[in-house]
Design an enzyme around this catalytic site. Structure first.
Site, PDB file in Angstrom:
ATOM      1  N   HIS A 355      77.054   3.069  -4.431  1.00 36.15           N
ATOM      2  CA  HIS A 355      76.529   3.631  -3.182  1.00 36.15           C
ATOM      3  C   HIS A 355      76.553   5.153  -3.145  1.00 36.15           C
ATOM      4  O   HIS A 355      76.341   5.735  -2.086  1.00 36.15           O
ATOM      5  CB  HIS A 355      77.340   3.148  -1.983  1.00 36.15           C
ATOM      6  CG  HIS A 355      77.219   1.686  -1.723  1.00 36.15           C
ATOM      7  ND1 HIS A 355      76.282   1.154  -0.861  1.00 36.15           N
ATOM      8  CD2 HIS A 355      77.909   0.643  -2.206  1.00 36.15           C
ATOM      9  CE1 HIS A 355      76.427  -0.167  -0.816  1.00 36.15           C
ATOM     10  NE2 HIS A 355      77.404  -0.497  -1.626  1.00 36.15           N
ATOM     11  N   LYS A 543      75.368   9.884  12.753  1.00 36.33           N
ATOM     12  CA  LYS A 543      75.884   9.383  11.473  1.00 36.33           C
ATOM     13  C   LYS A 543      77.215  10.077  11.239  1.00 36.33           C
ATOM     14  O   LYS A 543      77.613  10.927  12.041  1.00 36.33           O
ATOM     15  CB  LYS A 543      74.919   9.659  10.318  1.00 36.33           C
ATOM     16  CG  LYS A 543      74.397  11.103  10.256  1.00 36.33           C
ATOM     17  CD  LYS A 543      73.360  11.295   9.160  1.00 36.33           C
ATOM     18  CE  LYS A 543      71.976  10.827   9.514  1.00 36.33           C
ATOM     19  NZ  LYS A 543      71.430   9.793   8.688  1.00 36.33           N
ATOM     20  N   ARG A 544      77.927   9.736  10.147  1.00 33.55           N
ATOM     21  CA  ARG A 544      79.162  10.453   9.864  1.00 33.55           C
ATOM     22  C   ARG A 544      78.876  11.935   9.694  1.00 33.55           C
ATOM     23  O   ARG A 544      77.777  12.329   9.285  1.00 33.55           O
ATOM     24  CB  ARG A 544      79.806   9.897   8.592  1.00 33.55           C
ATOM     25  CG  ARG A 544      80.534   8.601   8.805  1.00 33.55           C
ATOM     26  CD  ARG A 544      81.630   8.721   9.837  1.00 33.55           C
ATOM     27  NE  ARG A 544      82.759   9.485   9.349  1.00 33.55           N
ATOM     28  CZ  ARG A 544      83.842   8.971   8.788  1.00 33.55           C
ATOM     29  NH1 ARG A 544      83.962   7.666   8.675  1.00 33.55           N
ATOM     30  NH2 ARG A 544      84.823   9.732   8.359  1.00 33.55           N
ATOM     31  N   LYS A 549      74.966  15.724   4.926  1.00 33.50           N
ATOM     32  CA  LYS A 549      74.078  15.134   5.934  1.00 33.50           C
ATOM     33  C   LYS A 549      73.452  16.218   6.813  1.00 33.50           C
ATOM     34  O   LYS A 549      72.547  15.976   7.602  1.00 33.50           O
ATOM     35  CB  LYS A 549      74.834  14.120   6.789  1.00 33.50           C
ATOM     36  CG  LYS A 549      75.288  12.906   5.964  1.00 33.50           C
ATOM     37  CD  LYS A 549      75.981  11.874   6.810  1.00 33.50           C
ATOM     38  CE  LYS A 549      76.595  10.736   6.025  1.00 33.50           C
ATOM     39  NZ  LYS A 549      75.674   9.665   5.636  1.00 33.50           N
ATOM     40  N   THR A 651      70.817   3.872   6.312  1.00 36.96           N
ATOM     41  CA  THR A 651      70.283   2.676   6.963  1.00 36.96           C
ATOM     42  C   THR A 651      69.929   3.005   8.411  1.00 36.96           C
ATOM     43  O   THR A 651      69.121   2.310   9.017  1.00 36.96           O
ATOM     44  CB  THR A 651      71.287   1.485   6.936  1.00 36.96           C
ATOM     45  OG1 THR A 651      72.519   1.907   7.529  1.00 36.96           O
ATOM     46  CG2 THR A 651      71.528   0.995   5.533  1.00 36.96           C
ATOM     47  N   LYS A 655      66.848   1.744  11.191  1.00 32.82           N
ATOM     48  CA  LYS A 655      67.037   1.252  12.565  1.00 32.82           C
ATOM     49  C   LYS A 655      66.151   2.023  13.538  1.00 32.82           C
ATOM     50  O   LYS A 655      65.567   1.456  14.470  1.00 32.82           O
ATOM     51  CB  LYS A 655      68.510   1.402  12.980  1.00 32.82           C
ATOM     52  CG  LYS A 655      69.436   0.531  12.167  1.00 32.82           C
ATOM     53  CD  LYS A 655      70.904   0.924  12.301  1.00 32.82           C
ATOM     54  CE  LYS A 655      71.687   0.279  11.165  1.00 32.82           C
ATOM     55  NZ  LYS A 655      73.024   0.859  10.961  1.00 32.82           N
TER      56      LYS A 655
HETATM   57  C1  NBG Z   1      76.826   5.179   1.476  1.00 32.36           C
HETATM   58  C2  NBG Z   1      75.667   6.123   1.271  1.00 32.36           C
HETATM   59  C3  NBG Z   1      74.519   5.783   2.214  1.00 32.36           C
HETATM   60  C4  NBG Z   1      74.151   4.323   2.051  1.00 32.36           C
HETATM   61  C5  NBG Z   1      75.388   3.470   2.253  1.00 32.36           C
HETATM   62  C6  NBG Z   1      75.105   2.011   2.092  1.00 32.36           C
HETATM   63  C7  NBG Z   1      79.135   5.377   0.691  1.00 32.36           C
HETATM   64  C8  NBG Z   1      80.026   5.612  -0.476  1.00 32.36           C
HETATM   65  N1  NBG Z   1      77.813   5.439   0.461  1.00 32.36           N
HETATM   66  O1  NBG Z   1      73.407   6.584   1.937  1.00 32.36           O
HETATM   67  O2  NBG Z   1      76.087   7.447   1.471  1.00 32.36           O
HETATM   68  O3  NBG Z   1      73.162   3.973   2.987  1.00 32.36           O
HETATM   69  O4  NBG Z   1      76.383   3.837   1.321  1.00 32.36           O
HETATM   70  O5  NBG Z   1      74.487   1.757   0.884  1.00 32.36           O
HETATM   71  O6  NBG Z   1      79.603   5.147   1.783  1.00 32.36           O
END
Ligand code: NBG
Length: 815
Positions: A355, A543-544, A549, A651, A655
């Site tokens: 990820h 988002k976080r 980001k 994601t 949404k």
């Molecule tokens: C995160 C990514 C996102 C991705 C999500 C789910 C981690 C390590 N990675 O871009 O930063 O949508 O994983 O796949 O949390």
């Protein structure tokens, strides 16, 4: 299952009386919630039994999704909708004097995840059950979820999230399924009848107790299992009543150390503190999960040789990658298989999802730590590494110089991604671009050795939660236009395209959006006291909080607008409300400063009678799944502005699109595929491409100071950070300032500023053309079917797991 309103009311009063000893008139909303929960549990339990029975008897392959995080969101609404009881319950509760919304609002939102990765796992469970696929989750029952965020004087303050303070109505403790997990101690190697055996002495014994949560499918008979493990101490090895009471105190120490294991979710998704405990959590999860799977497997099948035919284990990022050596341990030491056989079975059973490509998020563990905490596991990893490096040396002579970069153990560290790639049969990225970066850059030598393992599975979201439940008016409108097949087959949303230019439909879409915005404005006022103009553009960044980001880029645009309005109070612009929601990892100083900058900017604008007529900034505290469900349906503009190449997929972007928002974004992660689907006219993209970013990183040719010197707008914005105009405390934002100038702006905020501003201008012009804007909005909804997690899960099922839908046969009278 059908239940009349009358029957529902009867069951409700009976259950309330037997559980709480109360009459309906006296029940609190929380008691009403628990009561509905218990009614649903009974219905689900029957289906659950049937599902387990069917899986057992038809011997089909099942998948286990191992994840350190599951960000479930509230489950009552899902379970009501899935069992077709939403309307009955709503009406029944109303007749009994309760309000459905209020009752639903009593549910804790279990924060057992940080962000996308955990939410993805929850969407996957939903899709597995809804597609009648045999697949289960395996995770940890953290006593405290992700912290609760409070904003105090503009700063983030973290409070513990004790989500279990009330009984959690969906879980069942399964004491009979308890297993033991062993830590520490020493390994004695002995030769017994020509075979080496490994005896573990003086280890610490931890009990892993499972709590099961039913995962229901959408209006079908499937109920899969999410099994969350809790760490408990054992009293068996202690003699509390010995004369000197020594054991009693030892026990207290031991109990504390054991219970810590499932105490907290680590509040960071890119780098980890408290490492030893984190490692303990990871091993605890995989050992408990695997022992249990193997035990069940052996009850059903004559030989473990069948393992890869009957079971697939998907690991969500490297966090559960100890699954590989742990499965080896069980097969070698318990099942007495040869190394070769055990390795064959393991590498045909485990699949890995990557990820992230960010180096700080690629996990490594110090050799010494693993050796001490998990001595046998270390021996196995060591052996895997030896064999792998030998294989590289012999079979890939051209890669000999690369071996030190590919080794699982190097420079005193264990590289978990390397272990995960070597020990699994599938390695997937989560969006096309991300998978290409893995193949061609970050994991390139591994791709050369194992090209067949690498594949892409673009992420998805459950459209049932994110549209049907979060935005019922939009869902009804869509159903009115194209019928309801889209709920089961989200690809059908594409038929909406024929309405994209239809004036009457557009008007209805606009009406729904407006009503959602009005509701959000009301919510904002209740929560923050701030009145926002519900006719302004709702521009949302949730988002976080992380450097990559680039919430900072968004703030810079706002500060730039601020200057422009101050220069020209009559500037012609569409009023905009910028809405933020984000938690920063508690130890991530820069991210916390960005929160402070957002709240400070918000306050400054609110205090300015001229500027606040045109722009407003709102920071909503404690962003979580439930808050996202409120915000997303009311959004006009979705901010997806990460530095290209850094956001693996995202994601949230999906949404928003599903709810008709228009994306402003970089060509990063899944944005690229969104653009491919909707076409360049229906998304606003800007900025460096992933290729540009990677090239700059190699050439080191980027100089943020040159950009600063060359752009007066940037200088004006940046100067506000340090000249006292935002804060009397002139060091408050210095760190941000220096990160961008002295540390050369790792995430290219300054570099992308110009094209971002330009894209924002174009977006505003588009918004001024309502017909065109609505057409874009409908086009986005129509193409969002591709981003349903049903599509993603079908791909995993057929291309990685080889599992197939199973129709559950009912052995009870629940049908
Ligand atoms: C995160 C990514 C996102 C991705 C999500 C789910 C981690 C390590 N990675 O871009 O930063 O949508 O994983 O796949 O949390």
């Amino acid at each position: 299952m059908s239940l009349s309103v009358q029957e529902f009311r009867q069951q409700f009063s009976d259950k309330l009386m037997t559980t709480f000893g109360k009459k309906v008139e006296k029940a609190t909303p929380f008691e009403a919630f628990q009561t509905v929960g218990l009614i649903l549990r009974e219905l689900l339990n029957r289906k659950w039994q049937d599902t387990k029975g069917t899986y057992r008897s038809n011997s089909q392959k099942q998948v286990y999704y191992f994840s350190m995080e599951f960000l479930l969101g509230r489950l009552m609404i899902t379970n009501l909708l899935n069992s077709g009881l939403l309307e009955t319950c709503k009406q029944g509760l109303e007749e009994l004097g309760f309000n459905l919304e209020e009752v639903l609002g009593q549910e804790q939102d279990p924060g057992l995840g940080n962000g996308d990765l955990g939410r993805l796992a929850a969407c996957f469970l939903d899709s597995l059950a809804s597609l009648e696929l045999p697949g289960h989750g395996c995770g940890i029952r953290y006593k405290y979820g992700l912290f609760q965020q409070k904003i105090v004087d503009g700063n983030q303050v973290e409070l513990p999230d004790y989500w279990l303070k009330n009984e959690y109505v969906w879980e069942t403790k399964r004491l009979d399924q308890t297993v033991e997990v062993h830590f520490g101690g020493e390994i004695e190697t002995v030769e017994e009848s020509g075979r080496l055996t490994f005896k573990h002495h003086h280890y610490e014994k931890v009990l892993a107790v499972p709590y099961d949560i039913p995962v229901s499918g959408y209006q079908n008979h499937t109920v899969n299992t999410l099994r969350l493990w809790s760490a408990e101490s054992t009293t068996n090895d202690f003699h509390f009543y010995s004369i000197d009471r020594k054991d009693y105190y030892h026990y207290l120490d031991y109990k504390r150390s054991v219970e810590q294991i499932s105490e907290f979710l680590y509040p960071d998704d890119s780098s980890y503190e408290g490492r030893l405990l984190r490692l303990k959590q990871q091993y605890f999860l995989v050992s408990a999960g695997l022992q249990c799977i193997l035990r069940e497997f052996k009850n059903s099948y004559p030989s473990v040789d069948l393992l890869p035919e009957k079971i697939a284990i998907q690991i969500n990022d490297t966090h559960p990658s100890l699954v590989i050596p742990e499965l080896m341990r069980l097969l070698l030491d318990q099942e007495q298989l040869s190394w070769e056989k055990a390795w064959e079975l393991t590498t045909r059973t485990v699949a890995y999802t990557n990820h992230t490509t960010m180096s700080e998020a690629l996990e490594t563990w110090p050799v010494d730590m693993v050796k001490t905490l998990l001595p046998r596991i270390y021996m196995i990893i060591h052996e895997i590494n030896e064999r792998f490096c030998r294989h590289l040396w012999l079979a890939h002579p051209t890669l000999r110089d690369e071996i030190k970069h590919m080794a699982i153990i190097s420079y005193g560290q264990i590289h978990m991604a390397h272990l995960a790639i070597v020990g699994s049969y599938s390695v997937n990225g989560v969006a096309k671009l991300h998978t290409d970066i893995l193949k061609n850059s970050v994991m390139k030598p591994f791709y050369t050795v194992f090209p067949e393992k690498f594949n892409n599975k673009t992420n998805g979201i459950t459209h049932r939660r994110w549209l049907l439940m979060a935005n019922p008016p939009l869902a009804s409108l869509i159903t009115e236009a194209i019928g309801e097949t889209w709920v089961r087959e989200p690809k059908q949303l594409i038929t909406l395209l024929k309405y994209a230019g239809d004036a009457a439909f557009q008007e209805k879409i606009a009406g729904v959006k407006q009503a959602n915005k009005t509701a959000l404005a009301k919510y904002i006022q209740e929560r923050t006291g701030i009145r926002v103009d519900d006719r302004s553009i709702f521009d949302v960044h949730i988002k976080r909080l992380h450097g990559y980001k680039r919430q900072l880029l968004n703030v810079f645009h706002i500060l730039h607008l601020y200057e422009m309005i101050r220069d020209n109070p009559n500037m012609d612009m569409v009023p905009r409300t910028f809405i933020f929601g984000a938690k920063a990892a508690p130890g991530y100083h820069f991210a916390k400063k960005v929160i402070k900058l957002i709240t400070t900017t918000a306050a400054k604008i609110a205090a300015d009678p001229i500027v606040r007529e045109k722009i407003r900034v709102v920071f909503l505290e404690n962003y979580n799944v439930s808050l996202a469900e409120q915000i997303i349906p009311a959004t006009d503009v979705s901010e997806q502005i990460s530095t290209a190449s850094k956001e693996a997929s995202g994601t949230g972007n999906m949404k928003f699109m599903l709810n008709g928002a228009i994306t402003i974004g970089t060509l990063d992660g899944a944005n690229v595929e969104i653009r491919e689907m909707v076409g360049p006219d229906n998304i606003f993209t800007f900025g460096l491409t992933a290729e540009d970013v990677l090239a700059y990183q190699l050439s080191r040719m980027y100089r943020s100071r040159d950009v600063y010197n060359g752009d007066q707008r940037i200088r004006r914005v940046m100067d506000q950070l340090v000249n006292g105009s935002l804060s009397n405390d002139d060091v408050e934002f210095k760190d941000i300032y220096y990160t961008l100038l002295s540390n050369n702006d790792e995430y290219f905020v300054l570099k992308d500023f110009d094209s971002y501003v330009e894209a924002q201008d174009l977006l505003e012009q588009a918004y001024r053309q309502p017909t065109e804007w609505l057409k874009k909005s409908i086009t986005n909804i129509a193409h969002s079917g591709k981003f349903s997690s049903d599509r993603t899960i079908s791909e995993y099922a057929s291309e990685i797991w080889d599992i197939h839908p199973v129709t559950i046969s009912s052995t009870t009278q629940s049908r």
